[in-house]
Design a protein around this motif. Structure first.
Motif, short mmCIF file in Angstrom:
data_model
loop_
_atom_site.label_atom_id
_atom_site.label_comp_id
_atom_site.label_asym_id
_atom_site.label_seq_id
_atom_site.Cartn_x
_atom_site.Cartn_y
_atom_site.Cartn_z
N GLN A 117 -5.49 -1.04 1.12
CA GLN A 117 -5.75 -2.24 0.25
C GLN A 117 -4.79 -2.22 -0.75
O GLN A 117 -4.31 -3.35 -1.29
CB GLN A 117 -7.25 -2.18 -0.40
CG GLN A 117 -8.18 -2.54 1.02
CD GLN A 117 -9.64 -2.24 0.30
OE1 GLN A 117 -9.87 -1.43 -0.63
NE2 GLN A 117 -10.80 -3.01 0.96
N ALA A 118 -4.49 -1.03 -1.55
CA ALA A 118 -3.57 -1.04 -2.69
C ALA A 118 -2.05 -1.46 -2.04
O ALA A 118 -1.59 -2.44 -2.95
CB ALA A 118 -3.46 0.26 -3.34
N LEU A 119 -1.71 -1.04 -1.05
CA LEU A 119 -0.56 -1.50 -0.63
C LEU A 119 -0.56 -3.11 -0.24
O LEU A 119 0.54 -3.78 -0.69
CB LEU A 119 0.01 -0.68 0.93
CG LEU A 119 0.18 0.88 0.45
CD1 LEU A 119 0.49 1.54 1.75
CD2 LEU A 119 1.22 1.03 -0.38
N VAL A 120 -1.37 -3.48 0.53
CA VAL A 120 -1.45 -4.97 0.95
C VAL A 120 -1.63 -5.70 -0.34
O VAL A 120 -0.84 -6.73 -0.64
CB VAL A 120 -2.82 -5.46 1.75
CG1 VAL A 120 -2.78 -6.88 1.73
CG2 VAL A 120 -2.65 -4.53 3.03
N GLY A 121 -2.28 -5.29 -1.52
CA GLY A 121 -2.33 -6.01 -2.74
C GLY A 121 -1.14 -6.27 -3.52
O GLY A 121 -0.85 -6.95 -4.05
N LEU A 122 0.05 -4.96 -3.10
CA LEU A 122 1.38 -4.91 -3.53
C LEU A 122 2.26 -5.78 -2.70
O LEU A 122 3.67 -5.72 -2.91
CB LEU A 122 1.83 -3.49 -4.15
CG LEU A 122 1.04 -3.01 -5.02
CD1 LEU A 122 1.22 -1.41 -5.45
CD2 LEU A 122 1.23 -3.57 -6.56
N GLY A 123 1.75 -6.67 -1.54
CA GLY A 123 2.64 -7.09 -0.80
C GLY A 123 3.55 -6.13 0.09
O GLY A 123 4.57 -6.31 0.79
#
Length: 232
Positions: A117-123
């Motif tokens: 989720q953190a990675l997706v949130g950072l694109g």
């Protein structure tokens, strides 16, 4: 054989131990989902255990008509959601290992969701996205901080391992690997380092990806030793 190849091969023979003991070819240059799984489950386990988790994920995705070897972080999150959450994902695909030995520590499957989720949130949805981030110091620091904030990932080892798993060692060497070559031979660009590693591997009969990984692990151990607090 060039002098540089001879010198680098000699350094590898000095530092890296018996090639028979190196990890085999590894990495998932097109599958951020598998990079995440491997990185989250690798610490404190035999790699065979991790391979079984990866193969269960591959098998589940294949049964759906999907391809785990091209899955990104969104596909991994969708898979967890489809199975009903981290506990169910751990039972079906992962395992019940916690993130640490601390009482009440969350399952690694829960940490897997958080980092994805953190990675997706950072694109950062794919390995290509992650490789681009490694070229931008500000975005790299932001992504590393987000990953290391998740339970069990504070040391940064699993972050460094994630980045390594996503690399394409035949194209360019990981910065830690390039640093090793720089110490032995002098400055070289990552693409030049990759060519040298291929030449060394061919001269010695080693697998190039396994050599890249062995150097990375050696450099990671040196870094961890430097980061240990002084007992003086």
């Amino acid at each position: 054989m060039s002098t540089d190849v001879e010198r680098l091969r000699a350094a590898c023979e000095r530092d890296l131990g018996d090639p028979a003991d190196w990890p085999g070819p590894f990495g998932y240059p097109d599958a951020l989902a598998l990079c995440i799984i491997d990185a989250i489950y690798v610490t404190g386990a035999r790699h065979l255990t991790v391979e079984k988790v990866v193969e269960r994920y591959r098998g589940y995705r294949a049964a759906q008509g999907g391809d785990a070897d091209t899955d990104g972080a969104p596909e991994l999150l969708a898979n967890v959601e489809e199975l009903g959450g981290p506990v169910q994902w751990a039972a079906e695909i992962g395992n019940r290992r916690p993130t640490s030995t601390v009482k009440g520590a969350p399952l690694r499957s829960a940490a897997l969701i958080e980092v994805a989720q953190a990675l997706v949130g950072l694109g950062i949805r794919t390995t290509a996205d992650l490789r681009r981030v490694t070229e931008d110091s500000e975005r790299y620091a932001q992504a590393k901080a987000a990953w290391c904030a998740v339970p069990g990932q504070r040391s940064g080892f699993t972050w460094r391992y994630l980045v390594l798993l996503a690399q394409q060692p035949e194209v360019a060497a990981d910065p830690s690997v390039a640093g090793y070559v720089d110490r032995e031979l002098g400055a070289a660009d990552p693409a030049g380092v990759a060519r040298l590693l291929r030449d060394v591997s061919e001269s010695a009969g080693w697998d190039a990806a396994a050599l890249h990984h062995a150097i990375w692990r050696f450099e990671s151990a040196r870094r961890d030793q430097r980061e240990l607090p002084s007992t003086a």
